[in-house]
Structures are given as structure tokens and as C-alpha cells.
Motif scaffolding. Structure first.
Motif: not given
Length: 203
Positions: A34-43, A105-123
Motif C-alpha cells: 500500500r505504501n508502494e501504491y501511494r508513494n512509490k518508495t521501492l520504485t 500454490v505453484l500452479s497459481s504462481m505459474w499462472a500469475l508470474g512473478v509480478t502477478g504473484t508478488y503484488l505487481g499491481d500495487y507497482f
């Protein structure tokens, strides 16, 4: 149930350390996202590249998950074993649960990819279309429910009632996380849809 609970040794610090880790992880990634979505700190830290920021968060979340699992197993080894959870039926159920959990878990990671799995939408890294195939046609949150099944299977494998209680904590924490994540993710995609419609009208 009372008999199972009597086989929990509350004097072992490892039990509470494992519980704290279970509570910490979803709290950490939700606050960070949520901080990333609002402030783009990691970006900003990664020179304006949202992908690098997302990959860094992915490595952090994955590492915290491994550490949590180590703490969970250590806590189970410190706890008493219940006689009714020892034997072939419990072991067979444990294998089935862990296998099912890993498939989700593994099939969802395969379907979503790294960014889909690890909150890429907030970025701002959004998927083109919602994933509706397996395992999302089984459950809308395969990562969380798959992880919960693995926790439960591990508790049965070791025959530890304390593991059943910690698994219950995992499920509750994930349900709370979903109550925040699902509406927020829906909001992100709704905003994109509005922007796309506004862009089409302006042409």
C-alpha cells in the motif's frame, strides 16, 4: 478438542515466535504494497523501475516465507505429539494435504508470474486479463488456501496439536488479509478501466 489442546506446551517460546511470524508476514507485505501504491518508495529506490522494485519485494516476501516455515517446523518439534495423530491415516492425510497445497500454490504462481504473484499491481504492473483458469476456477485465493493446507498437512505429519492451532491462526490471518487485499486490488483495476474508457472518449 480439549484432549488435543492439552497436548500444547505453552511454555515453549518457539510457539509464540512462530505465531508472531505468521502474523507479521501478511501485515508486512500489505503495508509495504500500500505504501508502494501511494508513494512509490521501492520504485524510487530502484531508479524509477517498478519491475526491479517488485522483484525486490518478491525476494523479500519469499525469504520471509521460508523463515516463517523454519520457525513453524521448529515450534512443532518442541511440542508434544498426540497419540491419535500418529500412524498411517494421519501420515496419508498429511501427504495429501501438503501435495494439494503445493499444487494450488505453484500452479497459481505459474499462472500469475512473478509480478502477478508478488503484488505487481500495487507497482502499476497490471495483468491484461483476469486469470480464470486453474487453480482460480477452484478458489479465488489459491496461494492462501494452498499455504493453509500445507500448514495443516505439516501439523498432521508431525502429529502436533499445536500445529493445528497455528494452522487456524494462518487461516484467520489470511482471511483478514484478503478482506483488505481483494477490495484494494479491485479498486486498482477499476481505476485502470476508468482511465482506459476516458482515453477512448478523448480520441
Amino acid at each position: 478438542m480439549a484432549s488435543l489442546l492439552s497436548y500444547i506446551d505453552y511454555s515453549k517460546p518457539s510457539l509464540f515466535v512462530a505465531a508472531a511470524s505468521i502474523l507479521f508476514n501478511p501485515t508486512f507485505w500489505n503495508l509495504t504494497a500500500r505504501n508502494e501504491y501511494r508513494n512509490k518508495t521501492l520504485t524510487k529506490i530502484f531508479g524509477g523501475n517498478p519491475y526491479y522494485g517488485c522483484y525486490a519485494l518478491a525476494v523479500t516476501i519469499f525469504s520471509l516465507g521460508i523463515f516463517r516455515d523454519v520457525l513453524y517446523e521448529r515450534a512443532l518439534r518442541d511440542q508434544p505429539t498426540h497419540p491419535s495423530l500418529v500412524g498411517f491415516p494421519a501420515k496419508a492425510a498429511a501427504v495429501g494435504l501438503v501435495a494439494s497445497g503445493n499444487v494450488l500454490v505453484l500452479s497459481s504462481m505459474w499462472a500469475l508470474g512473478v509480478t502477478g504473484t508478488y503484488l505487481g499491481d500495487y507497482f502499476g504492473i497490471l495483468m491484461d486479463n483476469m486469470v480464470t483458469g486453474f487453480p482460480f476456477d477452484v478458489t479465488g485465493s489459491p496461494m492462501y488456501y494452498g499455504s493453509t493446507l500445507s500448514f495443516l498437512g505439516t501439523a498432521l505429519w508431525f502429529g502436533k496439536p499445536a500445529g493445528l492451532v497455528l494452522t487456524g491462526l494462518v487461516l484467520v490471518v489470511y482471511q483478514i488479509a484478503l478482506s483488505f487485499e481483494d477490495p484494494f486490488t479491485a479498486k486498482i483495476y477499476a481505476e485502470r478501466e476508468r482511465e482506459q474508457k476516458a482515453g477512448k472518449k478523448s480520441k
